[in-house]
Motif scaffolding. Structure first.
Motif, PDB file in Angstrom:
ATOM      1  N   ALA A 171       0.785  -1.223   0.000  1.00 52.13           N
ATOM      2  CA  ALA A 171       0.000   0.000   0.000  1.00 52.13           C
ATOM      3  C   ALA A 171       0.822   1.279   0.000  1.00 52.13           C
ATOM      4  CB  ALA A 171      -0.930   0.008   1.219  1.00 52.13           C
ATOM      5  N   LYS A 172       2.149   1.191   0.158  1.00 53.54           N
ATOM      6  CA  LYS A 172       2.992   2.377   0.317  1.00 53.54           C
ATOM      7  C   LYS A 172       2.477   3.205   1.497  1.00 53.54           C
ATOM      8  CE  LYS A 172       4.561   2.479  -4.489  1.00 53.54           C
ATOM      9  NZ  LYS A 172       4.690   3.273  -5.715  1.00 53.54           N
ATOM     10  N   THR A 173       2.031   4.438   1.255  1.00 52.13           N
ATOM     11  CA  THR A 173       1.562   5.256   2.383  1.00 52.13           C
ATOM     12  C   THR A 173       0.055   5.140   2.614  1.00 52.13           C
ATOM     13  OG1 THR A 173       1.136   7.229   1.031  1.00 52.13           O
ATOM     14  CG2 THR A 173       3.379   6.927   1.898  1.00 52.13           C
ATOM     15  N   ALA A 174      -0.667   4.492   1.688  1.00 51.69           N
ATOM     16  CA  ALA A 174      -2.109   4.330   1.855  1.00 51.69           C
ATOM     17  C   ALA A 174      -2.393   3.301   2.951  1.00 51.69           C
ATOM     18  CB  ALA A 174      -2.741   3.878   0.536  1.00 51.69           C
ATOM     19  N   PRO A 175      -3.570   3.344   3.579  1.00 47.91           N
ATOM     20  CA  PRO A 175      -3.942   2.286   4.515  1.00 47.91           C
ATOM     21  C   PRO A 175      -3.829   0.920   3.824  1.00 47.91           C
ATOM     22  CG  PRO A 175      -5.487   4.109   4.679  1.00 47.91           C
ATOM     23  CD  PRO A 175      -4.610   4.405   3.506  1.00 47.91           C
ATOM     24  N   ASP A 176      -3.213  -0.032   4.501  1.00 49.24           N
ATOM     25  CA  ASP A 176      -2.881  -1.326   3.898  1.00 49.24           C
ATOM     26  C   ASP A 176      -4.002  -2.336   4.157  1.00 49.24           C
ATOM     27  OD1 ASP A 176      -1.601  -3.432   2.712  1.00 49.24           O
ATOM     28  OD2 ASP A 176      -0.096  -3.693   4.288  1.00 49.24           O
ATOM     29  N   ASP A 183      -4.155   2.391  11.610  1.00 47.34           N
ATOM     30  CA  ASP A 183      -4.323   3.538  10.726  1.00 47.34           C
ATOM     31  C   ASP A 183      -5.594   4.276  11.124  1.00 47.34           C
ATOM     32  OD1 ASP A 183      -4.806   5.282   8.402  1.00 47.34           O
ATOM     33  OD2 ASP A 183      -3.189   4.113   7.481  1.00 47.34           O
ATOM     34  N   GLN A 184      -5.454   5.535  11.458  1.00 47.34           N
ATOM     35  CA  GLN A 184      -6.594   6.362  11.862  1.00 47.34           C
ATOM     36  C   GLN A 184      -7.103   7.240  10.718  1.00 47.34           C
ATOM     37  OE1 GLN A 184      -7.939   5.756  14.725  1.00 47.34           O
ATOM     38  NE2 GLN A 184      -6.285   4.424  15.469  1.00 47.34           N
ATOM     39  N   LEU A 185      -6.671   6.942   9.491  1.00 54.91           N
ATOM     40  CA  LEU A 185      -7.092   7.684   8.292  1.00 54.91           C
ATOM     41  C   LEU A 185      -6.692   9.158   8.362  1.00 54.91           C
ATOM     42  CD1 LEU A 185     -10.634   6.140   7.622  1.00 54.91           C
ATOM     43  CD2 LEU A 185      -8.391   5.313   6.903  1.00 54.91           C
ATOM     44  N   ALA A 186      -5.540   9.409   8.964  1.00 55.15           N
ATOM     45  CA  ALA A 186      -5.031  10.781   9.022  1.00 55.15           C
ATOM     46  C   ALA A 186      -4.473  11.191   7.667  1.00 55.15           C
ATOM     47  CB  ALA A 186      -3.938  10.872  10.090  1.00 55.15           C
ATOM     48  N   ALA A 194     -11.530  10.041   8.186  1.00 54.01           N
ATOM     49  CA  ALA A 194     -11.275  10.118   9.618  1.00 54.01           C
ATOM     50  C   ALA A 194     -12.462  10.707  10.365  1.00 54.01           C
ATOM     51  CB  ALA A 194     -10.020  10.956   9.876  1.00 54.01           C
ATOM     52  N   ALA A 195     -13.184  11.639   9.744  1.00 51.27           N
ATOM     53  CA  ALA A 195     -14.250  12.354  10.436  1.00 51.27           C
ATOM     54  C   ALA A 195     -15.651  11.992   9.971  1.00 51.27           C
ATOM     55  CB  ALA A 195     -14.040  13.857  10.289  1.00 51.27           C
ATOM     56  N   SER A 251     -11.980   0.864  14.095  1.00 53.75           N
ATOM     57  CA  SER A 251     -10.951   0.627  15.105  1.00 53.75           C
ATOM     58  C   SER A 251      -9.609   0.790  14.403  1.00 53.75           C
ATOM     59  CB  SER A 251     -11.091  -0.765  15.727  1.00 53.75           C
ATOM     60  OG  SER A 251     -10.875  -1.778  14.755  1.00 53.75           O
ATOM     61  N   ALA A 252      -8.515   0.595  15.123  1.00 52.16           N
ATOM     62  CA  ALA A 252      -7.194   0.847  14.541  1.00 52.16           C
ATOM     63  C   ALA A 252      -6.926  -0.006  13.316  1.00 52.16           C
ATOM     64  CB  ALA A 252      -6.107   0.623  15.589  1.00 52.16           C
ATOM     65  N   ARG A 253      -7.442  -1.246  13.314  1.00 51.15           N
ATOM     66  CA  ARG A 253      -7.119  -2.153  12.210  1.00 51.15           C
ATOM     67  C   ARG A 253      -8.357  -2.734  11.529  1.00 51.15           C
ATOM     68  NH1 ARG A 253      -1.470  -5.405  12.828  1.00 51.15           N
ATOM     69  NH2 ARG A 253      -0.246  -3.714  13.738  1.00 51.15           N
TER      70      ARG A 253
END
Length: 276
Positions: A44-49, A74-77, A108-109, A134-136
């Motif tokens: 995913a590189k920097t995207a959520p995996d 990943d909190q979708l920041a 995220a929001a 959740s985180a994952r």
């Protein structure tokens, strides 16, 4: 798969306006026997995996749930989003650039659900969109009645900046096509090892082996039959797989036939023994 930044921007605007229902983690629909799709970790590189997707449909209520597993917290920041693109008519020539007729994304929001109107993805009236994060894991639930079908092609994806992770890589179909089943062999233990004149001969089934997975499973049904020449012997026990061999049959041939069935597939196995 191409992800329209215009579509994501539109969804972000909907999310900012509060057009969604967020529910606490664990309060979304409980998934039982979902269809499961996997995706490699670390691509995913920097995207959520995204590492896995589970899809559950309750045909009665129309409740449709996507459970999306992430390989790292990943909190979708940083403007990241996780989305589901739905090709509900299974025609890549219709819908947006990727053939999607509906598009739902989680930020995220907030989150939002859009519909293709022939020229753009737009907001529309629909049942509540339920999201649990959740985180994952991200769980997305909505009514299949809002997309007009319970069967569709889809892709789940994640974006951050210019990086994208699509799962599965080439998209998927729900429900998944029925897996081909080939019954490769019948496993059993004979007792005794060879049939003996005047003694009982029994086959103890151990299972059947499937060609696709090499897995040994219990068949849905199993029946045995045995013949000495043209004479059929009467079987007893489970599946009729035990026979009393008549006396004075030494040197004769015993032909045993086993019929098995598993998930709609059937197969017949035949073995010839020389009576000792």
């Amino acid at each position: 798969m191409h992800v329209s930044m215009r579509t994501l921007a539109g969804l972000a605007a909907i999310a900012a306006a509060g057009a969604l229902v967020l529910v606490p983690a664990g309060s979304a629909a409980t998934m039982v026997d979902p269809s499961t799709y996997t995706d490699p970790a670390g691509d995913a590189k920097t995207a959520p995996d995204i590492t896995g997707v589970k899809v559950l449909l309750d045909p009665g209520s129309g409740a449709l749930v996507f459970g999306i597993d992430l390989g790292a917290d990943d909190q979708l920041a940083g403007g990241a989003a996780v989305f589901v693109a739905l090709d509900t008519d299974r025609n890549s020539a219709t819908g947006d650039q990727a053939g999607s007729d509906y598009f739902v994304a989680v930020f995220a929001a907030g989150a939002g659900l859009l519909k293709w109107n022939g020229s753009d993805m737009v907001a529309f009236n629909h049942a509540p969109l339920l999201v649990s994060k959740s985180a994952r894991n991200i769980t997305i639930g909505f009514c299949a009645c809002d997309i007009g079908t319970q069967t569709f092609d889809f892709a789940v994806g994640a974006v951050r900046g210019g990086d994208t992770d699509i799962a599965p890589d080439n998209g998927a179909t729900f429900p998944p096509p029925a897996q081909t089943i080939t019954i490769q062999s019948f496993l059993y233990t004979p007792k005794p090892f060879l049939p003996k004149s005047g003694k009982r001969f029994t086959l103890k089934p151990l299972g059947i082996r499937l060609a696709e997975t090499n897995e040994v499973v219990v068949p849905d049904s199993l029946t045995c039959a045995a013949k000495l020449g043209a004479k059929r012997l009467k079987g007893s026990g489970a599946g009729g797989c035990s026979w009393l061999i008549p006396k004075k049959m030494r040197g004769k041939k015993l032909v045993v036939t086993v019929n098995v069935a598993y998930r709609g597939e059937t197969e017949t196995f035949t073995q010839t023994y020389k009576i000792t």
